[in-house]
Scaffold this motif. Structure first.
Motif, PDB file in Angstrom:
ATOM      1  N   PHE A  86       9.890 -47.114  -8.377  1.00  0.00           N
ATOM      2  CA  PHE A  86       8.652 -47.535  -7.729  1.00  0.00           C
ATOM      3  C   PHE A  86       8.195 -46.426  -6.800  1.00  0.00           C
ATOM      4  N   ASP A  87       6.908 -46.200  -6.750  1.00  0.00           N
ATOM      5  CA  ASP A  87       6.362 -45.141  -5.908  1.00  0.00           C
ATOM      6  C   ASP A  87       6.193 -45.676  -4.479  1.00  0.00           C
ATOM      7  N   THR A  88       7.217 -45.489  -3.683  1.00  0.00           N
ATOM      8  CA  THR A  88       7.178 -46.035  -2.319  1.00  0.00           C
ATOM      9  C   THR A  88       6.200 -45.272  -1.437  1.00  0.00           C
ATOM     10  N   GLN A  89       6.001 -44.012  -1.739  1.00  0.00           N
ATOM     11  CA  GLN A  89       5.104 -43.209  -0.911  1.00  0.00           C
ATOM     12  C   GLN A  89       3.670 -43.718  -1.028  1.00  0.00           C
ATOM     13  N   SER A  90       3.245 -43.978  -2.254  1.00  0.00           N
ATOM     14  CA  SER A  90       1.885 -44.483  -2.453  1.00  0.00           C
ATOM     15  C   SER A  90       1.724 -45.858  -1.830  1.00  0.00           C
ATOM     16  N   TYR A  91       2.728 -46.673  -1.998  1.00  0.00           N
ATOM     17  CA  TYR A  91       2.667 -48.020  -1.409  1.00  0.00           C
ATOM     18  C   TYR A  91       2.581 -47.933   0.106  1.00  0.00           C
ATOM     19  N   ASN A  92       3.332 -47.008   0.671  1.00  0.00           N
ATOM     20  CA  ASN A  92       3.304 -46.841   2.120  1.00  0.00           C
ATOM     21  C   ASN A  92       1.922 -46.408   2.588  1.00  0.00           C
ATOM     22  N   GLN A  93       1.314 -45.498   1.843  1.00  0.00           N
ATOM     23  CA  GLN A  93      -0.044 -45.057   2.166  1.00  0.00           C
ATOM     24  C   GLN A  93      -1.016 -46.229   2.071  1.00  0.00           C
ATOM     25  N   LEU A  94      -0.842 -47.055   1.054  1.00  0.00           N
ATOM     26  CA  LEU A  94      -1.698 -48.226   0.898  1.00  0.00           C
ATOM     27  C   LEU A  94      -1.573 -49.136   2.105  1.00  0.00           C
ATOM     28  N   CYS A  95      -0.355 -49.333   2.579  1.00  0.00           N
ATOM     29  CA  CYS A  95      -0.150 -50.182   3.762  1.00  0.00           C
ATOM     30  C   CYS A  95      -0.912 -49.620   4.961  1.00  0.00           C
ATOM     31  N   GLN A  96      -0.877 -48.306   5.103  1.00  0.00           N
ATOM     32  CA  GLN A  96      -1.600 -47.690   6.225  1.00  0.00           C
ATOM     33  C   GLN A  96      -3.098 -47.929   6.100  1.00  0.00           C
ATOM     34  N   LEU A  97      -3.614 -47.711   4.885  1.00  0.00           N
ATOM     35  CA  LEU A  97      -5.054 -47.874   4.662  1.00  0.00           C
ATOM     36  C   LEU A  97      -5.479 -49.335   4.813  1.00  0.00           C
ATOM     37  N   ALA A  98      -4.651 -50.229   4.296  1.00  0.00           N
ATOM     38  CA  ALA A  98      -5.012 -51.652   4.320  1.00  0.00           C
ATOM     39  C   ALA A  98      -4.978 -52.230   5.725  1.00  0.00           C
ATOM     40  N   ASN A  99      -4.354 -51.517   6.640  1.00  0.00           N
ATOM     41  CA  ASN A  99      -4.316 -51.975   8.023  1.00  0.00           C
ATOM     42  C   ASN A  99      -5.143 -51.086   8.941  1.00  0.00           C
ATOM     43  N   GLY A 100      -5.793 -50.117   8.336  1.00  0.00           N
ATOM     44  CA  GLY A 100      -6.612 -49.189   9.108  1.00  0.00           C
ATOM     45  C   GLY A 100      -8.081 -49.474   8.886  1.00  0.00           C
ATOM     46  N   GLU A 101      -8.791 -48.428   8.491  1.00  0.00           N
ATOM     47  CA  GLU A 101     -10.239 -48.568   8.383  1.00  0.00           C
ATOM     48  C   GLU A 101     -10.687 -49.453   7.216  1.00  0.00           C
ATOM     49  N   PHE A 102      -9.766 -49.799   6.312  1.00  0.00           N
ATOM     50  CA  PHE A 102     -10.156 -50.624   5.162  1.00  0.00           C
ATOM     51  C   PHE A 102      -9.586 -52.032   5.261  1.00  0.00           C
ATOM     52  N   LYS A 103      -9.231 -52.385   6.468  1.00  0.00           N
ATOM     53  CA  LYS A 103      -8.650 -53.701   6.706  1.00  0.00           C
ATOM     54  C   LYS A 103      -9.583 -54.808   6.242  1.00  0.00           C
ATOM     55  N   HIS A 104     -10.894 -54.576   6.330  1.00  0.00           N
ATOM     56  CA  HIS A 104     -11.869 -55.609   6.010  1.00  0.00           C
ATOM     57  C   HIS A 104     -11.874 -55.966   4.523  1.00  0.00           C
ATOM     58  N   LEU A 105     -11.242 -55.131   3.698  1.00  0.00           N
ATOM     59  CA  LEU A 105     -11.179 -55.454   2.278  1.00  0.00           C
ATOM     60  C   LEU A 105     -10.031 -56.417   1.968  1.00  0.00           C
ATOM     61  N   PHE A 106      -9.141 -56.566   2.974  1.00  0.00           N
ATOM     62  CA  PHE A 106      -7.908 -57.312   2.715  1.00  0.00           C
ATOM     63  C   PHE A 106      -7.796 -58.589   3.552  1.00  0.00           C
ATOM     64  N   ILE A 107      -8.113 -58.488   4.824  1.00  0.00           N
ATOM     65  CA  ILE A 107      -7.983 -59.687   5.657  1.00  0.00           C
ATOM     66  C   ILE A 107      -9.185 -59.863   6.560  1.00  0.00           C
TER      67      ILE A 107
END
Lengths: 107, 262
Positions: A86-107
């Motif tokens: 599993f690509d943990t690096q990409s997933y980690n980046q996604l976590c950063q993005l999903a809680n950063g400026e793109f949070k509005h797409l998720f929660i």
């Protein structure tokens, strides 16, 4: 359509923001015993996952969806095997993005 | 009168001929959103779908892009068999949405039979609305095998949102796609019209491109063809940029040029 109960993408470092809330994360399983499953988050933190374990054997990488009890432990509701690679690096980046400026797409 | 194959150039050279009758360039001001031949495929989260602004599903749009076909990735929470209609409740972590799959042929039944509760699936479908309730009319559901696809899907959702809001300025003018075949599906309008709202954004794009580590490390420079291809910029636009030497050359290279050394 129901968006009332989201599960936020988190890594170990982001869990402190969502204690008591529903989260989802991928861990690399280190140890599994009666006390729970110990795993390494995608950003290298050690997490403990408690709760009824699934009836199937866990692969190396597992997605856990549940409630963050503390900033390092999860009470699991759902376990999903993500295989042995599993690509943990990409997933980690996604976590950063999903809680950063793109949070509005998720929660 | 003209006979045989119409030659626009010949018609213009004769004079007294109205160009508007000869050309078939689509009016840029026409509303592409009402063109039913235009199809977009957008990766979206259920949260985004819940926030779509439209009166009906046939004219939904998000960030300036028309919403026709969408794709979501999530877990099957619930399944209902109302043959020939199969209803799946998909939870992608941002929300839950109902997806209906109609099966009439064996191939479609086979597809549905692969799906089970608790499984991660990729869904392609059209958004539909009925009595304020939005759902998906799915025409494809398949199990996720490589779970990196989950990460990939949500990263794509982020990218598309970024692309539609910032890179395009959120306008309905859809620029040409980048070279990546992977991204072509985000833009169903294969228009040759390529525009930026401000000239300085092209400058900045080129400068950012030139500042990539792989180019900074290379003292041989970057050929304009490479820049043109990678950024999908027409050559005439690229050559019209007014970038100063201090922007383009690294400080070391610039001083070497000034000193007459290589």
């Amino acid at each position: 359509m129901d968006t009332s109960n989201p599960a936020v993408f988190v890594n170990g470092g982001l869990m402190r923001m969502y204690v008591g809330r529903r989260i989802r994360t991928v861990i690399q399983v280190i140890q599994s015993d009666g006390g729970g499953v110990t795993g390494k988050s995608t950003d290298g933190h050690q997490l403990v996952v408690k709760g009824p374990q699934p009836g199937f054997p866990l692969t190396t990488f597992v997605e856990v969806i549940g409630i963050a009890d503390t900033d390092r432990s999860i009470r699991a509701e759902i376990w999903n095997n993500f295989g042995n690679t599993f690509d943990t690096q990409s997933y980690n980046q996604l976590c950063q993005l999903a809680n950063g400026e793109f949070k509005h797409l998720f929660i | 009168m003209y006979s045989g194959e119409f030659d626009g150039a010949a018609a213009f050279s004769g004079g007294g001929f109205m160009p508007s009758q000869a050309t078939t360039v689509p009016d840029p001001s026409s509303s592409f959103s009402k063109n039913r031949n235009v199809r977009t495929l957008l990766p979206m989260t259920v949260k985004q779908l819940s926030e779509l602004s439209s009166n009906d599903e046939s004219s939904a749009s998000i960030d300036g892009a028309d919403v026709n076909t969408i794709t979501v990735v999530g877990i099957v929470c619930d399944m209902q068999d109302k043959e020939p209609q199969f209803i799946f409740l998909i939870d992608d972590g941002t929300g839950r949405i109902e997806c209906s799959r109609w099966a009439h042929e064996q191939m479609e039944f086979n597809e549905v039979n692969q799906i089970s509760k608790g499984m991660y699936v990729r869904v392609y479908g059209h958004l539909k609305a009925f009595q304020d309730k939005r759902s998906l009319n799915a025409y494809s559901l398949r199990p996720i095998i490589d779970f990196n696809e989950i990460t990939s899907h949500f990263v794509e959702c982020i990218y598309v949102q970024l692309y539609n809001t910032r890179l395009r300025g959120g306008s309905s003018n859809q620029p040409q796609m980048t070279n990546s075949n992977h991204l072509k599906e985000y833009n169903a309008i294969s228009s040759n019209h390529y525009s930026f709202d401000e000239g300085k954004s092209i400058d900045q794009m080129v400068l950012n491109f030139l500042r990539r580590p792989e180019f900074l490390a290379n003292n041989n420079g970057v050929h304009r063809n490479v820049i043109s291809q990678q950024l999908n910029l027409p050559m005439d636009k690229l050559m019209s940029l007014s970038l100063s030497l201090s922007h383009v050359f690294s400080p070391i290279k610039l001083s070497a040029m000034q000193n007459g050394t290589s």
